[in-house]
Design a protein around this motif. Structure first.
Motif, PDB file in Angstrom:
ATOM      1  N   MET A   1     -39.428 -47.671 -59.298  1.00 50.29           N
ATOM      2  CA  MET A   1     -39.879 -48.675 -58.335  1.00 50.29           C
ATOM      3  C   MET A   1     -39.822 -50.049 -58.987  1.00 50.29           C
ATOM      4  SD  MET A   1     -43.499 -48.900 -56.240  1.00 50.29           S
ATOM      5  CE  MET A   1     -43.005 -47.806 -54.915  1.00 50.29           C
ATOM      6  N   GLU A   2     -39.298 -51.019 -58.222  1.00 43.33           N
ATOM      7  CA  GLU A   2     -39.236 -52.396 -58.705  1.00 43.33           C
ATOM      8  C   GLU A   2     -40.090 -53.279 -57.802  1.00 43.33           C
ATOM      9  OE1 GLU A   2     -35.133 -53.091 -60.928  1.00 43.33           O
ATOM     10  OE2 GLU A   2     -34.812 -52.505 -58.844  1.00 43.33           O
ATOM     11  N   PHE A   3     -40.418 -54.477 -58.319  1.00 39.29           N
ATOM     12  CA  PHE A   3     -41.421 -55.295 -57.641  1.00 39.29           C
ATOM     13  C   PHE A   3     -40.958 -56.737 -57.488  1.00 39.29           C
ATOM     14  CE2 PHE A   3     -43.476 -51.720 -59.601  1.00 39.29           C
ATOM     15  CZ  PHE A   3     -44.372 -51.284 -58.634  1.00 39.29           C
ATOM     16  N   GLY A   4     -41.374 -57.310 -56.366  1.00 35.46           N
ATOM     17  CA  GLY A   4     -41.116 -58.714 -56.105  1.00 35.46           C
ATOM     18  C   GLY A   4     -42.364 -59.362 -55.541  1.00 35.46           C
ATOM     19  N   ALA A   5     -42.237 -60.618 -55.135  1.00 33.61           N
ATOM     20  CA  ALA A   5     -43.366 -61.347 -54.568  1.00 33.61           C
ATOM     21  C   ALA A   5     -42.888 -62.227 -53.424  1.00 33.61           C
ATOM     22  CB  ALA A   5     -44.060 -62.185 -55.630  1.00 33.61           C
ATOM     23  N   GLY A   6     -43.766 -62.480 -52.467  1.00 28.53           N
ATOM     24  CA  GLY A   6     -43.454 -63.319 -51.323  1.00 28.53           C
ATOM     25  C   GLY A   6     -44.628 -63.305 -50.347  1.00 28.53           C
ATOM     26  N   LEU A   7     -44.409 -63.746 -49.182  1.00 21.10           N
ATOM     27  CA  LEU A   7     -43.250 -64.484 -48.736  1.00 21.10           C
ATOM     28  C   LEU A   7     -43.507 -65.969 -48.965  1.00 21.10           C
ATOM     29  CD1 LEU A   7     -42.559 -62.712 -45.340  1.00 21.10           C
ATOM     30  CD2 LEU A   7     -41.087 -62.622 -47.335  1.00 21.10           C
ATOM     31  N   PHE A   8     -42.545 -66.641 -49.553  1.00 19.76           N
ATOM     32  CA  PHE A   8     -42.637 -68.073 -49.786  1.00 19.76           C
ATOM     33  C   PHE A   8     -42.109 -68.774 -48.523  1.00 19.76           C
ATOM     34  CE2 PHE A   8     -42.687 -66.179 -53.932  1.00 19.76           C
ATOM     35  CZ  PHE A   8     -43.544 -66.978 -54.679  1.00 19.76           C
ATOM     36  N   ASP A  30     -42.964 -71.226 -59.580  1.00 26.05           N
ATOM     37  CA  ASP A  30     -43.223 -69.815 -59.279  1.00 26.05           C
ATOM     38  C   ASP A  30     -42.018 -68.943 -59.607  1.00 26.05           C
ATOM     39  OD1 ASP A  30     -45.829 -70.243 -58.420  1.00 26.05           O
ATOM     40  OD2 ASP A  30     -45.205 -70.708 -56.382  1.00 26.05           O
ATOM     41  N   ALA A  31     -40.822 -69.438 -59.353  1.00 23.31           N
ATOM     42  CA  ALA A  31     -39.622 -68.669 -59.687  1.00 23.31           C
ATOM     43  C   ALA A  31     -39.549 -68.401 -61.190  1.00 23.31           C
ATOM     44  CB  ALA A  31     -38.367 -69.408 -59.214  1.00 23.31           C
ATOM     45  N   ARG A  32     -39.809 -69.437 -61.991  1.00 22.81           N
ATOM     46  CA  ARG A  32     -39.795 -69.259 -63.439  1.00 22.81           C
ATOM     47  C   ARG A  32     -40.875 -68.264 -63.880  1.00 22.81           C
ATOM     48  NH1 ARG A  32     -39.518 -75.064 -63.073  1.00 22.81           N
ATOM     49  NH2 ARG A  32     -37.425 -75.858 -63.545  1.00 22.81           N
ATOM     50  N   GLY A  38     -41.420 -60.583 -65.430  1.00 25.40           N
ATOM     51  CA  GLY A  38     -40.603 -59.386 -65.284  1.00 25.40           C
ATOM     52  C   GLY A  38     -40.415 -58.896 -63.865  1.00 25.40           C
ATOM     53  N   TYR A  39     -40.764 -59.716 -62.877  1.00 29.92           N
ATOM     54  CA  TYR A  39     -40.537 -59.316 -61.493  1.00 29.92           C
ATOM     55  C   TYR A  39     -39.046 -59.288 -61.198  1.00 29.92           C
ATOM     56  CZ  TYR A  39     -45.488 -59.672 -60.312  1.00 29.92           C
ATOM     57  OH  TYR A  39     -46.841 -59.473 -60.248  1.00 29.92           O
ATOM     58  N   ARG A  40     -38.672 -58.412 -60.259  1.00 26.07           N
ATOM     59  CA  ARG A  40     -37.270 -58.310 -59.893  1.00 26.07           C
ATOM     60  C   ARG A  40     -36.854 -59.400 -58.918  1.00 26.07           C
ATOM     61  NH1 ARG A  40     -34.106 -56.074 -55.700  1.00 26.07           N
ATOM     62  NH2 ARG A  40     -32.109 -55.201 -56.409  1.00 26.07           N
ATOM     63  N   SER A  41     -37.775 -59.793 -58.016  1.00 24.03           N
ATOM     64  CA  SER A  41     -37.324 -60.639 -56.911  1.00 24.03           C
ATOM     65  C   SER A  41     -38.429 -61.528 -56.369  1.00 24.03           C
ATOM     66  CB  SER A  41     -36.793 -59.759 -55.765  1.00 24.03           C
ATOM     67  OG  SER A  41     -37.818 -58.901 -55.283  1.00 24.03           O
ATOM     68  N   MET A  42     -38.001 -62.595 -55.711  1.00 29.95           N
ATOM     69  CA  MET A  42     -38.886 -63.403 -54.879  1.00 29.95           C
ATOM     70  C   MET A  42     -38.240 -63.509 -53.502  1.00 29.95           C
ATOM     71  SD  MET A  42     -38.411 -67.403 -56.174  1.00 29.95           S
ATOM     72  CE  MET A  42     -40.003 -67.814 -55.478  1.00 29.95           C
ATOM     73  N   TRP A  43     -39.075 -63.552 -52.472  1.00 30.76           N
ATOM     74  CA  TRP A  43     -38.560 -63.525 -51.108  1.00 30.76           C
ATOM     75  C   TRP A  43     -39.067 -64.719 -50.316  1.00 30.76           C
ATOM     76  CZ3 TRP A  43     -35.100 -59.965 -49.104  1.00 30.76           C
ATOM     77  CH2 TRP A  43     -34.756 -58.906 -49.981  1.00 30.76           C
ATOM     78  N   LEU A  44     -38.157 -65.325 -49.559  1.00 34.79           N
ATOM     79  CA  LEU A  44     -38.430 -66.490 -48.737  1.00 34.79           C
ATOM     80  C   LEU A  44     -38.476 -66.086 -47.265  1.00 34.79           C
ATOM     81  CD1 LEU A  44     -35.634 -68.691 -50.370  1.00 34.79           C
ATOM     82  CD2 LEU A  44     -37.996 -68.456 -51.163  1.00 34.79           C
ATOM     83  N   SER A  45     -39.038 -66.951 -46.432  1.00 32.38           N
ATOM     84  CA  SER A  45     -39.120 -66.642 -45.006  1.00 32.38           C
ATOM     85  C   SER A  45     -38.782 -67.874 -44.176  1.00 32.38           C
ATOM     86  CB  SER A  45     -40.528 -66.145 -44.668  1.00 32.38           C
ATOM     87  OG  SER A  45     -40.635 -65.813 -43.293  1.00 32.38           O
ATOM     88  N   GLU A  46     -38.165 -67.640 -43.018  1.00 28.91           N
ATOM     89  CA  GLU A  46     -37.666 -68.717 -42.160  1.00 28.91           C
ATOM     90  C   GLU A  46     -38.303 -68.704 -40.776  1.00 28.91           C
ATOM     91  OE1 GLU A  46     -33.598 -69.413 -39.585  1.00 28.91           O
ATOM     92  OE2 GLU A  46     -33.374 -68.715 -41.641  1.00 28.91           O
ATOM     93  N   HIS A  47     -38.667 -69.877 -40.282  1.00 29.91           N
ATOM     94  CA  HIS A  47     -38.970 -70.094 -38.872  1.00 29.91           C
ATOM     95  C   HIS A  47     -38.627 -71.538 -38.531  1.00 29.91           C
ATOM     96  CE1 HIS A  47     -40.453 -66.450 -37.108  1.00 29.91           C
ATOM     97  NE2 HIS A  47     -41.262 -66.226 -38.125  1.00 29.91           N
ATOM     98  N   HIS A  48     -38.554 -71.826 -37.238  1.00 29.79           N
ATOM     99  CA  HIS A  48     -38.188 -73.166 -36.775  1.00 29.79           C
ATOM    100  C   HIS A  48     -39.215 -73.677 -35.772  1.00 29.79           C
ATOM    101  CE1 HIS A  48     -33.996 -72.824 -38.365  1.00 29.79           C
ATOM    102  NE2 HIS A  48     -34.257 -71.542 -38.206  1.00 29.79           N
ATOM    103  N   PHE A  49     -39.380 -74.993 -35.754  1.00 35.73           N
ATOM    104  CA  PHE A  49     -40.201 -75.661 -34.742  1.00 35.73           C
ATOM    105  C   PHE A  49     -41.658 -75.197 -34.774  1.00 35.73           C
ATOM    106  CE2 PHE A  49     -35.869 -74.977 -32.851  1.00 35.73           C
ATOM    107  CZ  PHE A  49     -35.380 -76.229 -33.170  1.00 35.73           C
TER     108      PHE A  49
END
Length: 324
Positions: A1-8, A30-32, A38-49
């Motif tokens: 199992m690998e781990f990331g963090a979010g949602l930015f 935060d990315a650094r 040792g985290y594998r990933s960071m995740w972003l999120s999108e919305h508009h208006f």
């Protein structure tokens, strides 16, 4: 199992107002930090208006985070593909993937907010066709350059389609474990029924609401922060239909009930309790966990402290856990 963090999401909300440039600057820090821990990933999120500056353009932000790291993967969770120009997205994603050594995860979703489709001049009736065209363009242009495609869905049919295409899936943090189990199974079945494209089973990743603390006062505060973060979903109009024994979650119809359901998924407490909760998630069929700790009202220092403790006290105990 690998781990990331979010949602930015890069917001400046009424509860935590700040200059709109600050979340973008903090993202680099935060990315650094995630890479150092040792985290594998960071995740972003999108919305508009949306009133709070919710990030509307994920690929430039992903590019910036990738530029200050060497190993960390950066994912879009989710890019609202029907609102984008398919060829432009695919070309940009290919360029970023190539320049970053293939560290870009392109998560794509259909979108659901009428105001976003209206604002972009895209008829909602076209969203499925535009999404399919976008996925085809990504497959043709971005995947050969090293980008990985992920889907976001809350229905067995949707995740089965992702599995059939050989794409990973990122599940919502608001999903109870019962729904996570059903969706993970449908994703795997979709892949198998399609003849196992790619030969390697695509991953099931799940956002999970997690907060590590030994302090009862901080535990209560963390649940309040989670609650506040989901109150925002009432404004975004998010909903999940009933699936099997899992009741519907509709922030438009009954916000109080939906918020309570979402907050109830939180794994909160000392390391042992968090490890036990995450083991249950793994047993539900999840390969990777993305800690949903970027929540409304939580101070940046507290978030970074929790990410550090999770890396030091929880992740090592789960390194050998593999989804069934």
């Amino acid at each position: 199992m690998e781990f990331g963090a979010g949602l930015f999401c890069l917001q400046s909300t009424a509860m935590a107002p700040r200059h709109p440039t600050l979340p973008y600057r903090e993202l680099m820090t935060d990315a650094r930090l995630l890479e150092e821990l040792g985290y594998r990933s960071m995740w972003l999120s999108e919305h508009h208006f949306f009133y709070d500056g919710y990030c509307p353009a994920l690929l430039p932000v992903a590019s910036a985070a990738l530029s200050v790291t060497n190993r960390l993967r950066v994912g879009t969770g989710m890019m609202l593909l029907p609102l984008q120009d398919a060829e432009r997205v695919a070309g940009t994603a290919a360029d970023i993937a190539s320049r970053s050594g293939g560290r870009l995860d392109v998560g794509v979703g259909l979108g659901y907010r009428d105001v976003e489709f209206d604002g972009k001049g895209v008829p909602p009736a076209q969203r499925v066709a535009r999404h399919s065209a976008g996925v085809a363009a990504l497959q043709r242009i971005a995947v050969p350059a090293g980008a990985a495609i992920w889907a976001g869905s809350a229905t067995p049919k949707g995740v089965a389609r992702a599995g059939a295409r050989g794409h990973g899936v990122l599940l919502s943090g608001a999903n109870p474990v019962s729904l996570v189990r059903e969706l993970a199974s449908a994703h795997r079945q979709g892949w198998e029924d399609a003849g196992r494209p790619g030969g390697v089973r695509p991953k099931v990743a799940a956002l999970r609401n997690v907060w590590l603390t030994d302090d009862p006062t901080e535990r209560a505060a963390a649940l309040d922060w989670q609650r506040a973060s989901y109150v925002l979903y009432a404004g975004l109009g998010w909903s999940v239909a009933q699936q099997g024994s899992t009741q519907a979650m509709d922030f438009r119809v009954d916000a109080d009930a939906a918020v309570a359901q979402a907050v109830a998924t939180t794994i909160v407490g000392p390391p042992g309790a968090v490890i036990e909760g995450l083991q249950e998630v793994a047993e539900a069929g999840v390969d990777d966990v993305v800690f949903r700790v970027i929540i409304e009202g939580a101070p940046s220092a507290a978030i970074r402290r929790v990410l550090t403790r999770l890396a030091d006290e929880v992740i090592p105990a789960l390194d050998t856990v593999v989804a069934a």
